[in-house]
Every structure is written in C-alpha cells, then in structure tokens.
Design an enzyme around this catalytic site. Structure first.
Site, mmCIF file in Angstrom:
data_model
loop_
_atom_site.group_PDB
_atom_site.id
_atom_site.type_symbol
_atom_site.label_atom_id
_atom_site.label_comp_id
_atom_site.label_asym_id
_atom_site.label_seq_id
_atom_site.Cartn_x
_atom_site.Cartn_y
_atom_site.Cartn_z
ATOM 1 N N LEU A 28 39.878 -92.302 26.636
ATOM 2 C CA LEU A 28 40.704 -91.170 27.086
ATOM 3 C C LEU A 28 41.930 -91.023 26.178
ATOM 4 C CD1 LEU A 28 41.447 -89.054 29.354
ATOM 5 C CD2 LEU A 28 42.608 -90.927 30.541
ATOM 6 N N GLU B 120 44.854 -91.065 23.293
ATOM 7 C CA GLU B 120 44.971 -90.782 21.859
ATOM 8 C C GLU B 120 46.359 -91.217 21.419
ATOM 9 O OE1 GLU B 120 43.965 -86.684 21.117
ATOM 10 O OE2 GLU B 120 41.983 -86.925 22.026
ATOM 11 N N ALA C 1 48.670 -88.828 22.779
ATOM 12 C CA ALA C 1 48.393 -88.415 24.168
ATOM 13 C C ALA C 1 48.066 -89.655 24.987
ATOM 14 C CB ALA C 1 47.244 -87.414 24.207
ATOM 15 N N ILE D 182 41.192 -98.376 22.410
ATOM 16 C CA ILE D 182 39.973 -98.449 23.217
ATOM 17 C C ILE D 182 39.510 -99.897 23.389
ATOM 18 C CG2 ILE D 182 37.616 -97.576 23.525
ATOM 19 C CD1 ILE D 182 40.114 -95.527 23.671
ATOM 20 N N GLY E 32 58.852 -125.775 32.425
ATOM 21 C CA GLY E 32 59.941 -126.104 31.501
ATOM 22 C C GLY E 32 59.515 -125.839 30.065
ATOM 23 N N GLU F 239 45.559 -98.321 31.913
ATOM 24 C CA GLU F 239 45.117 -97.443 33.023
ATOM 25 C C GLU F 239 46.317 -96.733 33.658
ATOM 26 O OE1 GLU F 239 41.853 -98.167 35.506
ATOM 27 O OE2 GLU F 239 40.834 -99.430 34.053
ATOM 28 N N THR G 141 50.751 -96.547 32.764
ATOM 29 C CA THR G 141 51.853 -97.500 32.907
ATOM 30 C C THR G 141 52.339 -97.505 34.359
ATOM 31 O OG1 THR G 141 53.567 -95.860 32.504
ATOM 32 C CG2 THR G 141 52.654 -96.972 30.547
HETATM 33 C C1 LIG Z 1 45.608 -103.302 25.000
HETATM 34 C C2 LIG Z 1 45.401 -101.889 25.453
HETATM 35 C C3 LIG Z 1 44.168 -101.489 25.919
HETATM 36 C C4 LIG Z 1 43.953 -100.172 26.315
HETATM 37 N N1 LIG Z 1 42.687 -99.762 26.679
HETATM 38 C C5 LIG Z 1 42.436 -98.433 26.850
HETATM 39 C C6 LIG Z 1 41.093 -97.959 27.012
HETATM 40 O O1 LIG Z 1 40.133 -98.741 27.059
HETATM 41 N N2 LIG Z 1 40.899 -96.629 27.104
HETATM 42 C C7 LIG Z 1 41.910 -95.720 27.049
HETATM 43 O O2 LIG Z 1 41.644 -94.539 27.137
HETATM 44 N N3 LIG Z 1 43.200 -96.142 26.910
HETATM 45 C C8 LIG Z 1 43.476 -97.472 26.800
HETATM 46 N N4 LIG Z 1 44.780 -97.913 26.617
HETATM 47 C C9 LIG Z 1 45.862 -96.931 26.554
HETATM 48 C C10 LIG Z 1 46.831 -97.037 27.707
HETATM 49 O O3 LIG Z 1 46.271 -96.526 28.878
HETATM 50 C C11 LIG Z 1 48.114 -96.323 27.263
HETATM 51 O O4 LIG Z 1 48.746 -97.156 26.306
HETATM 52 C C12 LIG Z 1 49.037 -96.025 28.399
HETATM 53 O O5 LIG Z 1 48.490 -95.054 29.254
HETATM 54 C C13 LIG Z 1 50.430 -95.549 27.918
HETATM 55 O O6 LIG Z 1 50.330 -94.569 26.940
HETATM 56 P P1 LIG Z 1 51.201 -94.734 25.578
HETATM 57 O O7 LIG Z 1 50.875 -96.061 25.032
HETATM 58 O O8 LIG Z 1 50.952 -93.564 24.739
HETATM 59 O O9 LIG Z 1 52.682 -94.776 26.086
HETATM 60 P P2 LIG Z 1 53.653 -93.512 26.285
HETATM 61 O O10 LIG Z 1 52.962 -92.490 27.121
HETATM 62 O O11 LIG Z 1 54.199 -93.098 24.972
HETATM 63 O O12 LIG Z 1 54.804 -94.165 27.160
HETATM 64 C C14 LIG Z 1 55.908 -94.859 26.589
HETATM 65 C C15 LIG Z 1 56.875 -95.204 27.742
HETATM 66 O O13 LIG Z 1 57.348 -93.999 28.347
HETATM 67 C C16 LIG Z 1 57.101 -94.033 29.739
HETATM 68 N N5 LIG Z 1 56.813 -92.685 30.215
HETATM 69 C C17 LIG Z 1 55.974 -91.758 29.674
HETATM 70 N N6 LIG Z 1 55.992 -90.629 30.403
HETATM 71 C C18 LIG Z 1 56.839 -90.859 31.449
HETATM 72 C C19 LIG Z 1 57.290 -90.084 32.553
HETATM 73 N N7 LIG Z 1 56.838 -88.845 32.757
HETATM 74 N N8 LIG Z 1 58.172 -90.643 33.401
HETATM 75 C C20 LIG Z 1 58.635 -91.906 33.223
HETATM 76 N N9 LIG Z 1 58.236 -92.689 32.190
HETATM 77 C C21 LIG Z 1 57.359 -92.172 31.318
HETATM 78 C C22 LIG Z 1 55.875 -94.938 29.884
HETATM 79 O O14 LIG Z 1 55.752 -95.452 31.202
HETATM 80 C C23 LIG Z 1 56.183 -96.009 28.852
HETATM 81 O O15 LIG Z 1 57.089 -96.942 29.397
HETATM 82 C C24 LIG Z 1 45.020 -99.247 26.282
HETATM 83 C C25 LIG Z 1 46.282 -99.671 25.845
HETATM 84 C C26 LIG Z 1 46.476 -100.962 25.425
HETATM 85 C C27 LIG Z 1 47.831 -101.374 24.909
#
Ligand SMILES: Cc1cc2nc3c(=O)[nH]c(=O)nc-3n(C[C@H](O)[C@H](O)[C@H](O)COP(=O)(O)OP(=O)(O)OC[C@H]3O[C@@H](n4cnc5c(N)ncnc54)[C@H](O)[C@@H]3O)c2cc1C
Length: 385
Positions: free
Chosen positions: A129, A131, A134, A161, A344, A368, A370
């Site tokens: 899902l 990007e 995104a 992913i 410790g 899934e 934050t």
């Molecule tokens: C190890 C790992 C495995 C993953 N596996 C998958 C997978 O299998 N498939 C898949 O599709 N994705 C996967 N992800 C992606 C994951 O779901 C995203 O990293 C996550 O949803 C956050 O998106 P971002 O990293 O772009 O953070 P951002 O969206 O850039 O967020 C950065 C910060 O801003 C905060 N924030 C953003 N918008 C708001 C808001 N409106 N209000 C308050 N705070 C906000 C966030 O909580 C975060 O603290 C994975 C990520 C990691 C690190």
C-alpha cells in the site's frame, strides 16, 4: 457458581494451540532468533517449521487448503512466535495481511489461484500500500494501473514492503481513475514472476532485521485482467477493511514481544544478586515487574476482543482494531524498555535477548498505521455522531 461459565475464557482448542505453537517456537525458532537478527537474514528455519506444522498461514480457510483458523487463533500463533522472534512472527502475520484483501473482496477464481500455495507454506504473500511520498496519507499514492485489452499494466513504486523479495504474491493498490481520489484506487494481485515487477534493495533497519523490507518497482508490469481484486475503484476500501482485520495481529505481535521480554526479565531478577540478595527481593523491582505483567495482560485481552469482533464480522471495527494495535504496541515499547532496565548493563548488550526485543517492539508503533494515525481513527469514531 457454574464452573462452566466461559465468558472471557479462551476455548480449549485455543489453549491447546498456544501450547503447541509455544513448543514449536521454543524448539525450532528461538535458537536461531539472535543469529537471524545479527546476520539480518530471513528466518528460513522458522518458515520451514511453521509450514510443516501448518502454522505459516493458519487463517486461510479449509476450502483453499488452509487450516481455517479463526482470528483469535491466528493472533495466538503470531503472539507465540513473536515471544521468541518478532521477525519470524511476520511470516504468519504478513501472510494474513497479504491475503486478506483477496479473502474479503477477491473472486472465487482468484482465491483458488492464489491461496493454496500460501496455505501450504510453499510461498508467502506481502501487502503493498505505502509509497515513499504516501505513507500515513496512503490515498495520495501515485502508482497507476490501466487496462490494456485483457491485461492490467502497472507503473510506479511501493516502499517499505515487508518480506518484499521473499514473497511470491503481492496485493498491490494502484490508481485506476485519478479523478476519483480514494474511490479511484483498485487492488490487484501481482506475482513475483510477472513481467515488469522488480524488487529494490533491502532497508537497513533498527529491528525486525530478519524480515526484509524492500521497495517494489512496477515498470509496465503486466498482469492478467482477472487479477484485479473486486471491482475497479474498490481497492482503497478493501485496503482499509483489511487493516481492520490485521491491526489486531500487530497487537498480537506486540503482546508476544512484551511477554518474551517479561519472561526474560522475570528469570533474570531471580538470579541476579546485588546487596547480598536477589534483585527480585527489592520492591522497586517487583513493582516494575507487576506493572509490566499487568499491562501485557490488558493488551492481550484487548487484542483477543478485537480479533473476536473481526471474526464475527461486526461492523465499525475501526475503533477496537486501532485501540488494540495502539495500546498493545505502546505496552510492548514500555515493557521491553523496562526489561532492558531490569537487566542493568547486561540488558544493553546482545548477550541477552531484551535489547533485540526493545528494538523489535518499536516497529509495532509504526507499521499498519502509526499510533498517531490509530488515535485519529479512534477519535474519528468517537466523534462521528
Ligand atoms: C519496517 C517497516 C515495514 C513496513 N511494512 C509495510 C508493508 O508491508 N506494506 C505497506 O504497505 N507498508 C508498510 N510499511 C509502511 C508503514 O505502514 C508506514 O511507514 C507508516 O504508515 C507511516 O508512513 P510514513 O513512514 O510515510 O510516515 P509519515 O506518514 O511521513 O509520518 C511521519 C510522522 O508524522 C506523523 N503524522 C502523519 N500524519 C499525521 C497526522 N495527520 N496527524 C498526526 N501525526 C501525523 C506520523 O504519525 C509520524 O509520526 C512498513 C514500514 C516499515 C518501517
């Protein structure tokens, strides 16, 4: 009092399942957990052991060659594997994540084509899902798909992913009608051998190092027309409904990590002596342990309730599945941090598993959605009427 009163009690089959997964996890998965982390390698032994025992994708219905385990049972499997190795627990967890869109919205033919090889453990599934631009705002994705005769052609990229490069099947969300926003997103199933499908390099991560996290590129990636999941334009709804069912599994992973750290800390404080006595004799240590156990148990119960409600197909799962994932992952972070504290200086080294567990716990607060996003989902549900 009626001793058969079974409200808030797991079924005997669930307890029996826990026993057998725990035995398998301790014998076949735990011995490799530190090395898998250290060498950042895929836990092949875990895949083989889970597949042999039928635990690699327990949730797949019997009609497609699976065990037909309910959502609570699936959480128990993930929890018990995560108790010894979080990376390995992503095998059953991401198999559920990757296949749930197909189970929820896919055609019968698609289910028959994809699910049996995952159920048998021969191959695994992933879910694509997110990007680069995104993440939390997943609906702003740029990956496109268009119909060309009897094929869909995908272009764009996905990132983060889980088990990318290892999995053979990928559910991929892509824009099919850019004018319709979230209602212009469709879901597809892509196979690793499809032309134009490319796996990028692995991320270098803080934790869950045994589970590869990779970018995926779609370069005129061509798939048969019937690999769409449901109708065009329903993909984002399917993606979100999937998360309602799978956020409890991340909660289960978090509970398992917390339990693993608690068990390790309990054993250590009874052995370690300072001031002429076991540190377990000090009330300051006892209170920490009590809080760790109390919160882990509360998280476990919330996860099972969320899973049971999802299994029953109840509407409005958003609040409870977000609450379970958010609470359990915050607990896992706190409990593993306190476990390191109770060890410790030793806790800060790789001589003991708690530092790995603390690093592994962190991701459960991020993926899934934050925990800020989980709180948004909960607040939206609270303020709806
Ligand atoms: C190890 C790992 C495995 C993953 N596996 C998958 C997978 O299998 N498939 C898949 O599709 N994705 C996967 N992800 C992606 C994951 O779901 C995203 O990293 C996550 O949803 C956050 O998106 P971002 O990293 O772009 O953070 P951002 O969206 O850039 O967020 C950065 C910060 O801003 C905060 N924030 C953003 N918008 C708001 C808001 N409106 N209000 C308050 N705070 C906000 C966030 O909580 C975060 O603290 C994975 C990520 C990691 C690190």
């Amino acid at each position: 009092m009626d001793p058969s009163f079974d409200t808030y009690k797991l079924a005997e089959e669930h307890e029996a399942l826990r026993e057998s997964v725990r035995a398998l996890a301790e014998k076949e998965i735990a011995p490799h957990a530190a090395e898998v982390d250290e060498q950042e390698r895929y836990p092949q032994e875990a895949l083989e052991a889970l597949a042999k025992a039928g635990f690699a994708a327990v949730h797949v219905p019997e009609a497609y060659g699976g065990q037909g385990a309910d959502s609570v049972a699936t959480c128990i499997v993930i929890e018990e594997v995560a108790r010894v190795c979080a990376s390995s627990s992503l095998i059953p967890a991401v198999n559920k994540l990757g296949t749930m869109p197909i189970l929820l919205s896919g055609s019968e033919e698609l289910k028959k084509a994809v699910l049996p090889s995952i159920a048998s453990g021969e191959v695994t599934a992933s879910y694509a899902l997110s990007e680069r631009e995104a993440g939390s705002d997943a609906a702003s994705m740029k990956t496109r798909a268009h119909l060309d005769g009897d094929h869909w052609v995908l272009n764009g990229s996905k990132c983060w992913i889980t088990n990318g490069g290892v999995s053979k099947w990928y559910t991929v969300m892509a824009v099919t009608d850019p004018d319709k926003g979230a209602n212009g997103i469709s879901a597809f199933v892509v196979h690793a051998d499809d032309p134009g499908f490319v796996v990028g390099p692995k991320e270098k991560k803080l934790g869950i190092k045994g589970s590869p996290t990779a970018e995926l590129y779609f370069e005129n990636c061509t798939i048969p027309a019937d690999r769409i999941i449901g109708e065009p334009g329903t993909g984002f709804k399917t993606a979100l409904r999937t998360l309602d069912h799978t956020r409890p599994t991340i909660g289960a992973q978090a509970v398992g990590i917390a339990q693993g750290a608690l068990d390790a800390a309990r054993a250590y404080v009874k052995e370690r002596k300072q001031f002429g006595r076991a540190i377990a004799d000090f009330q300051g240590v006892q209170f920490m342990l009590a809080d760790m156990a109390m919160k882990t148990e509360a998280a476990r119960q919330m996860v099972y309730v969320a899973a049971a409600r999802a299994e029953r197909g109840e509407p409005n799962l958003g609040f409870i599945s977000s609450a379970a994932k958010c609470f359990a992952s915050d607990v896992a972070m706190e409990v593993t941090t306190n476990a390191v504290q109770l060890f410790g200086g030793a806790g800060y080294t790789r001589d003991f598993p708690v530092e790995r567990m603390m690093r592994d716990a962190k991701i459960t607060q991020i993926y899934e959605g934050t925990n800020q996003i989980q709180r948004m989902v909960m607040a939206r549900s609270l303020l709806r009427d």
